[in-house]
Scaffold this active site. Structure first.
Site, PDB file in Angstrom:
ATOM      1  N   GLU A   1       0.812  -1.217   0.000  1.00  0.00           N
ATOM      2  CA  GLU A   1       0.000   0.000   0.000  1.00  0.00           C
ATOM      3  C   GLU A   1       0.848   1.270   0.000  1.00  0.00           C
ATOM      4  OE1 GLU A   1      -2.478  -3.276   1.878  1.00  0.00           O
ATOM      5  OE2 GLU A   1      -0.412  -2.544   2.060  1.00  0.00           O
TER       6      GLU A   1
ATOM      7  N   PHE B   1      -9.447  -7.823  16.127  1.00  0.00           N
ATOM      8  CA  PHE B   1      -8.356  -8.219  15.249  1.00  0.00           C
ATOM      9  C   PHE B   1      -8.061  -7.113  14.229  1.00  0.00           C
ATOM     10  CE2 PHE B   1      -7.173 -10.463  11.204  1.00  0.00           C
ATOM     11  CZ  PHE B   1      -5.903 -10.862  11.592  1.00  0.00           C
ATOM     12  N   GLN B   2      -6.803  -6.713  14.143  1.00  0.00           N
ATOM     13  CA  GLN B   2      -6.317  -5.667  13.243  1.00  0.00           C
ATOM     14  C   GLN B   2      -6.891  -4.277  13.552  1.00  0.00           C
ATOM     15  OE1 GLN B   2      -6.996  -7.243   9.201  1.00  0.00           O
ATOM     16  NE2 GLN B   2      -4.853  -7.880   9.157  1.00  0.00           N
TER      17      GLN B   2
ATOM     18  N   VAL C   1      15.568   9.391  -3.444  1.00  0.00           N
ATOM     19  CA  VAL C   1      16.252  10.239  -2.471  1.00  0.00           C
ATOM     20  C   VAL C   1      17.645   9.661  -2.228  1.00  0.00           C
ATOM     21  CG1 VAL C   1      16.285  10.832  -0.014  1.00  0.00           C
ATOM     22  CG2 VAL C   1      14.214  11.171  -1.361  1.00  0.00           C
TER      23      VAL C   1
ATOM     24  N   PHE D   1      24.267   8.644   0.185  1.00  0.00           N
ATOM     25  CA  PHE D   1      24.126   9.970   0.768  1.00  0.00           C
ATOM     26  C   PHE D   1      24.274   9.913   2.283  1.00  0.00           C
ATOM     27  CE2 PHE D   1      22.469  14.260   1.203  1.00  0.00           C
ATOM     28  CZ  PHE D   1      22.906  14.846   0.035  1.00  0.00           C
TER      29      PHE D   1
END
Length: 573
Positions: free
Chosen positions: A50, A112-113, A381, A466
């Site tokens: 997601e 649940f969840q 990035v 980086f």
């Protein structure tokens, strides 16, 4: 079959012009995804995570300017959306998230969840609301869409799975979304701004993403004021092309010319930019700012004048009041600085006939030269941002997407999915780092499954580049940056995607062309040196001292060989 609340949701989205929904299916979301299936006029883009769905929707919204939609099932499903939605919110793109929820009868008793999405999404959205019964759906959904579009950000509709399956109440209204307004300051504010600019001798324009659609007016203003134009990275795609007043970027990946143009002006006009690094603003200049967002005015430095309005509309009213300047010394000097800085940077993007190293600057330059004139680029990035910022050429038709405000790793390939879904006929290129690519590598198979001919260029330097540079610049030994990478080209081939690996600079151009000309998805694995330095536009004594401390620590830690590699990579071409 009676119309359900989920059917009404899908009908409303389609009437609002939504063409795609990005997400991962799941139990509490089943009513909605089945409604999309039965309608057949909204495409479901099946992602593997997601988070990828939210980033893809953000790129879709950025490039089209239209409302984009992502969705996740209850609990962990919609929690994965959050990082991508933070990026959408901070980038100011209109995205609606459908956050499915646990059964309404079980809310509040640790089911649940169970989570509290109406609280969890509050910080990364302008609007988030729970639909607790079908009668609420239309009002909440249409308000969410209007807020996302008008305020240019994220809105979240939380709906329990059982509510989505209940009979629908009402029908979509005829009018759903507002058109962009004309917003400009009052005449007295316009006159005061004109007086300030007319009275200054050395004006610099600092132009960000808010200059989208205002290119010609900004250039006309620069011409009249004899003002150099500096831009942050988000202003690159809007201001870098057809612009004789461009003197490059400022900031950590910017140019010395952009830095000096900002520091040495006596009046700075900030146009649609909310650049976060205060050390790059001038200390002794008058500063004015034009922005459509009231919260951005004066957010980064003290203002002498701040006016609320869109850049395009405000400049339309301002330009007739500006007196043409004849003294171009400030502009001429900065343009000379820019030509030198540009030449110095371009020299780093060359590769000699006997070179044994593929420098990342050269990679980006070659990709830019070989890509289509209307290609869409995304960049990860990290060090890919630096090379993209300095070596990717924009022309007014090309587009650039990145996590430039939120700064999340692993954004490039995910945003490329949204770009390619929105523009199936255009070339889409993801400039990926090896750290970013592997972090969300599950979405790589989405390219094949969704038949998206995206081209992934992986800069394979074996490190979180980086982060490593930041550690060294701060005097720390780099720890935990190593990446033990596979042969990404062979990995791609094993998944049914074209993969090409290049280890010699002499083979690079042919490899880039082979990948870009391939009809389907393809990956280019570019083996690049770990020790390439990204030099900022200016270096302070403190930074030099801390880098010296790193080198001393490296010797004491028995890592002198790394310093030799560092010198070889950066002092020899």
């Amino acid at each position: 079959m009676a119309k359900t609340t989920a059917d009404l949701m899908a009908e409303t989205l389609r009437q609002a012009g939504v063409k795609r929904v990005y997400g991962v299916v799941g139990d509490s979301l089943n009513g909605f995804t089945d409604a999309l299936r039965r309608r057949g006029d909204i495409e479901w883009i099946h992602m593997r995570n997601e988070e990828g769905a939210a980033f893809a929707a953000g790129a879709d919204a950025h490039l089209t300017g239209e409302l984009a939609v992502c969705a996740g099932s209850c609990g962990p499903g919609n929690l994965h959306l959050i990082n991508g939605l933070f990026d959408c919110q901070r980038s100011g793109v209109p995205v609606l998230a459908i956050a499915a929820h646990i059964p309404s009868s079980e809310i509040g008793i640790d089911y649940f969840q169970a989570t509290h999405p109406e609280s969890l999404f509050r910080e990364c959205s302008h609007y988030v609301e729970l639909v607790s019964n079908p009668g609420q759906l239309l009002q909440v959904l249409t308000r969410a869409m209007r807020v996302a579009v008008a305020r240019r950000g994220v809105a979240v509709v939380v709906i329990p799975g059982d509510v989505a399956l209940k009979p629908a109440v009402g029908k979509p209204p005829k009018w759903l979304l507002p058109a962009p307004p004309v917003v400009r300051p009052r005449d007295c504010e316009i006159q005061a701004l004109a007086d300030m600019l007319n009275g200054a001798r050395r004006v610099t324009l600092f132009c960000g993403a808010g200059c989208a659609g205002a290119h010609d007016r900004v250039v006309a203003l620069a011409d009249t004021l004899k003002a150099p134009i500096v831009h942050p990275l988000r202003g690159k795609e809007h201001m870098e092309y057809d612009n004789p007043f461009d003197v490059g970027m400022t900031g950590l990946v910017g140019f010395a010319s952009g830095y000096s143009a900002m520091k040495e002006c006596d009046a700075l006009l900030i146009l649609g930019a909310d650049f976060p690094y205060r050390q790059f603003f001038p200390e002794n200049a008058l500063v004015a700012q034009i922005d459509i967002r009231a919260a951005a005015l004066g957010n980064r430095c003290a203002l002498d004048q701040g006016v609320l309005g869109s850049v395009k509309d405000t400049l339309g009213a301002l330009l007739p009041l500006i007196e043409e300047k004849t003294d171009s010394k400030h502009l001429d000097r900065v343009l000379r600085d820019y030509r030198k800085a540009r030449a110095d940077l371009d020299a780093l993007a060359e590769s000699g006939p006997n070179s044994k190293v593929i420098h990342p600057q050269y990679v980006t330059r070659v990709v830019s030269e070989c890509a289509d004139d209307d290609a869409i680029f995304s960049c990860d990035v990290g060090t890919p941002i630096a090379w993209t910022a300095r070596y990717l050429k924009m022309n007014g038709r090309r587009r650039l997407v990145g996590s430039f405000n939120h700064g999340s790793m692993a954004n490039a390939m995910l945003q490329a999915v949204g770009a390619q879904a929105a523009f199936p006929e255009r070339q889409v290129i993801s400039m990926s780092g090896d750290g970013g690519f592997t972090m969300m590598m599950g979405e790589f198979i989405t390219l094949l499954q969704a038949n998206l001919p995206i081209k992934i260029v992986v800069l394979n330097n074996g490190t979180l580049g980086f982060v490593e540079l930041e550690m060294k610049a701060s005097g720390f030994l780099d720890v935990g940056c190593d990446l033990k990478n596979p042969n990404f080209a062979e990995l791609a081939q094993s998944m049914g995607i074209k993969g090409v690996r290049v280890e010699s600079p002499q083979d690079l151009r042919a490899a880039v062309q082979e990948v870009l000309q391939h009809k389907g998805p393809a990956l280019l694995d570019v083996v690049s040196p770990r020790q390439e330095l990204v030099m900022p536009p200016t270096t302070t004594f403190d930074e030099a001292h801390k880098f010296g401390m790193f080198m001393l620590k490296a010797v004491l830690d028995g890592r002198a060989g790394e310093l030799i590699d560092l010198a070889k990579v950066n002092l020899t071409r």
